[in-house]
Design an enzyme around this catalytic site. Structure first.
Site, PDB file in Angstrom:
ATOM      1  N   GLY A 162      26.075 -20.158  12.972  1.00 47.98           N
ATOM      2  CA  GLY A 162      27.615 -21.110  13.705  1.00 47.98           C
ATOM      3  C   GLY A 162      27.483 -21.708  15.191  1.00 47.98           C
ATOM      4  O   GLY A 162      27.717 -21.789  15.695  1.00 47.98           O
ATOM      5  N   ALA A 163      25.542 -22.140  15.558  1.00 51.28           N
ATOM      6  CA  ALA A 163      25.986 -22.132  16.925  1.00 51.28           C
ATOM      7  C   ALA A 163      25.583 -24.081  16.651  1.00 51.28           C
ATOM      8  O   ALA A 163      25.187 -24.573  17.300  1.00 51.28           O
ATOM      9  CB  ALA A 163      24.598 -21.970  16.541  1.00 51.28           C
ATOM     10  N   GLY A 164      25.950 -24.590  15.245  1.00 55.30           N
ATOM     11  CA  GLY A 164      25.635 -26.358  14.535  1.00 55.30           C
ATOM     12  C   GLY A 164      23.968 -26.608  15.154  1.00 55.30           C
ATOM     13  O   GLY A 164      23.290 -27.929  14.887  1.00 55.30           O
ATOM     14  N   SER A 211      23.205 -26.043  11.570  1.00 52.28           N
ATOM     15  CA  SER A 211      22.482 -26.129  10.459  1.00 52.28           C
ATOM     16  C   SER A 211      22.218 -24.641   9.358  1.00 52.28           C
ATOM     17  O   SER A 211      20.699 -25.126   8.743  1.00 52.28           O
ATOM     18  CB  SER A 211      21.576 -27.304   9.624  1.00 52.28           C
ATOM     19  OG  SER A 211      22.140 -28.696   9.961  1.00 52.28           O
ATOM     20  N   HIS A 267      28.629 -37.637  14.184  1.00 51.74           N
ATOM     21  CA  HIS A 267      29.019 -37.897  12.843  1.00 51.74           C
ATOM     22  C   HIS A 267      28.706 -39.766  12.721  1.00 51.74           C
ATOM     23  O   HIS A 267      30.138 -40.133  13.006  1.00 51.74           O
ATOM     24  CB  HIS A 267      29.863 -37.693  13.850  1.00 51.74           C
ATOM     25  CG  HIS A 267      31.173 -36.870  14.140  1.00 51.74           C
ATOM     26  ND1 HIS A 267      32.486 -35.702  13.306  1.00 51.74           N
ATOM     27  CD2 HIS A 267      30.625 -35.565  14.678  1.00 51.74           C
ATOM     28  CE1 HIS A 267      31.776 -34.703  13.325  1.00 51.74           C
ATOM     29  NE2 HIS A 267      31.132 -34.458  14.354  1.00 51.74           N
ATOM     30  N   ASP A 272      21.807 -32.654   7.522  1.00 50.85           N
ATOM     31  CA  ASP A 272      21.574 -31.522   7.792  1.00 50.85           C
ATOM     32  C   ASP A 272      20.783 -31.351   6.517  1.00 50.85           C
ATOM     33  O   ASP A 272      19.119 -30.498   6.411  1.00 50.85           O
ATOM     34  CB  ASP A 272      22.655 -30.744   7.726  1.00 50.85           C
ATOM     35  CG  ASP A 272      23.779 -31.116   8.591  1.00 50.85           C
ATOM     36  OD1 ASP A 272      23.157 -31.985   9.619  1.00 50.85           O
ATOM     37  OD2 ASP A 272      24.554 -30.057   8.834  1.00 50.85           O
TER      38      ASP A 272
HETATM   39  C1  GLA Z   1      27.607 -31.733  10.406  1.00 57.17           C
HETATM   40  C2  GLA Z   1      27.732 -32.345   9.011  1.00 57.17           C
HETATM   41  C3  GLA Z   1      26.286 -33.862   9.479  1.00 57.17           C
HETATM   42  C4  GLA Z   1      27.238 -34.047  10.764  1.00 57.17           C
HETATM   43  C5  GLA Z   1      27.103 -33.791  12.053  1.00 57.17           C
HETATM   44  C6  GLA Z   1      27.329 -34.265  12.710  1.00 57.17           C
HETATM   45  O1  GLA Z   1      26.456 -31.245  11.361  1.00 57.17           O
HETATM   46  O2  GLA Z   1      27.004 -30.801   8.064  1.00 57.17           O
HETATM   47  O3  GLA Z   1      27.064 -33.754   8.229  1.00 57.17           O
HETATM   48  O4  GLA Z   1      28.197 -35.114   9.859  1.00 57.17           O
HETATM   49  O5  GLA Z   1      28.196 -32.678  12.038  1.00 57.17           O
HETATM   50  O6  GLA Z   1      26.805 -35.597  12.853  1.00 57.17           O
END
Ligand code: GLA
Length: 396
Positions: free
Chosen positions: A132-134, A136, A45, A185
């Site tokens: 959906g697992a963070g 990307s 973030h 990402d």
């Molecule tokens: C997601 C967003 C990114 C970044 C992260 C947190 O992956 O797509 O742009 O803000 O959350 O670091």
């Protein structure tokens, strides 16, 4: 040992995708684009706060086969999902596409907005990036489409061209898919190098990628590996939490009288009267410092310091930014107890994945310990994958 999620062999996957494309759309694909998912090592973030991030590209990727059409229509389908999205290209734009197809169709719109003459296309998608697992999966889809279309029209895939593509993909995600993300990402998916993490600095007037540097990791030489654990707690950036954090950071910057939290200092942050804004800003300011510290430590081969920074980053996200959850906290604590040098949640948060820095000979033990801890706590069994730092998007 619990099996790891494999990335698949790109050439084998492409052969199958070409055959499926022919069967489904009745034409051979003109080309196949590939783009990786990512795991962020540290700097969470921070991208939309003008800060630093340090992601690596995963070996797990999304392939998109493409054949052009001469009637201006767009059709999108996936080997991993039911149904077909179909529309006239001119009708694609903000507010017109729902669901996952928005990430693909949105890129066509965003490239058109950049002045690229985009023809109608048939697209077929195949992904080994967990959804959906963070990790990307959405950026991987966008970037695979962007690379394929750019190659089709003879566009620019140089580093400068890739920066423009990253900007188009961010617009697709925020304006068409409705997920107000930063730019990390897409940038890492398009600009990563194998074996290295990508240090990105978002301290620019418009929030796009500024300076960047490939940071050689030498993990294998150091006898280390990056283990990702997908908690399978659903994470969706189009849900409210991510947007709330962005808004809170904006309010904190305003209260501090700075353009972005990159310009804030810790003393000013600690003097903020609003405790919530103070916590949010404290995370961002501390996290940017941790990214710099990790880059220095990696360069010096000081992996103990890297691991401690991971643990501090996780605590900051849990306590100050409040984007962790019980499953992520358990995955992180268990990994460290079982021998990881450090671990932290990664990505947008509110579920998704953690990343652990693990001696290669402890990976099995860490996986087993996390599986056991989740079973004991009554959580769904998590999934695991090895995040070998991999190459950026390209044609297959
Ligand atoms: C997601 C967003 C990114 C970044 C992260 C947190 O992956 O797509 O742009 O803000 O959350 O670091």
């Amino acid at each position: 040992m619990t099996s790891l999620l494999e990335p698949g062999t790109t050439t084998d996957r492409a052969v199958r995708l070409r055959a499926e494309h022919r069967a489904r759309w009745g034409a051979d694909p003109a080309l196949v684009g590939r783009a990786p998912g990512r795991v962020n090592l540290i700097g969470e973030h921070t991208d939309y706060n003008g800060g630093l991030v340090l992601p690596v590209a995963l070996p797990h990727s999304t392939l998109v086969s493409l054949s052009p059409r001469d009637d201006g229509r767009v059709r999108v389908a996936s080997l991993q999902a039911e149904g077909v999205f179909e529309a006239q290209l001119d009708d694609v734009g903000p507010g017109t596409v729902d669901g996952w197809a928005a990430y693909a169709a949105g890129v066509l719109w965003a490239l058109d907005e950049q002045g690229v003459t985009v023809p109608g296309v048939d697209l077929l998608v195949d992904s080994t990036v967990p959804l959906g697992a963070g990790l990307s999966s959405s950026a991987a889809l966008e970037c695979a489409v962007a690379v394929a279309v750019t190659a089709l029209v003879g566009g620019d895939l140089s580093p400068a061209g890739r920066r423009r593509l990253a900007a188009a993909c961010v617009r697709a995600e925020s304006e068409v898919a409705g997920a107000p993300t930063g730019g990390m990402d897409q940038a890492v998916s398009l600009l990563a190098e194998p074996g290295a993490a990508l240090l990105l600095d978002f301290d620019t007037a418009d929030g796009s990628v500024g300076d960047l540097r490939h940071v050689e990791l030498g993990l294998e030489r150091a006898g280390l590996a990056l283990l990702v654990t997908d908690t399978r707690v659903s994470h969706a950036l189009v849900d409210g939490g991510y947007g709330d954090r962005r808004a809170e950071c904006g309010r904190a910057a305003e209260a501090l009288g700075v353009d972005s939290l990159r310009r804030a200092d810790l003393a000013g942050v600690e003097a903020l009267p609003d405790p919530l804004l103070r916590r949010r800003a404290r995370h961002v300011v501390g996290e940017v410092q941790r990214v710099s510290g990790v880059v220095e430590a990696v360069t010096a081969g000081d992996w103990g310091t890297v691991g401690r920074a991971f643990v501090a980053s996780h605590a900051s996200m849990r306590d100050d930014f409040e984007i962790s959850c019980a499953e992520l906290d358990l995955a992180v604590a268990t990994a460290v107890e079982a021998g990881a040098l450090g671990a932290r949640m990664t990505g947008g948060g509110f579920g998704g994945s953690s990343v652990a820095l693990v001696p290669a000979d402890r990976v099995e033990a860490v996986v087993a310990a996390v599986q056991r801890a989740f079973a004991d706590a009554g959580h769904r069994a998590p999934l695991h994958l090895m995040a070998t730092p991999s190459a950026a998007a390209d044609l297959v």
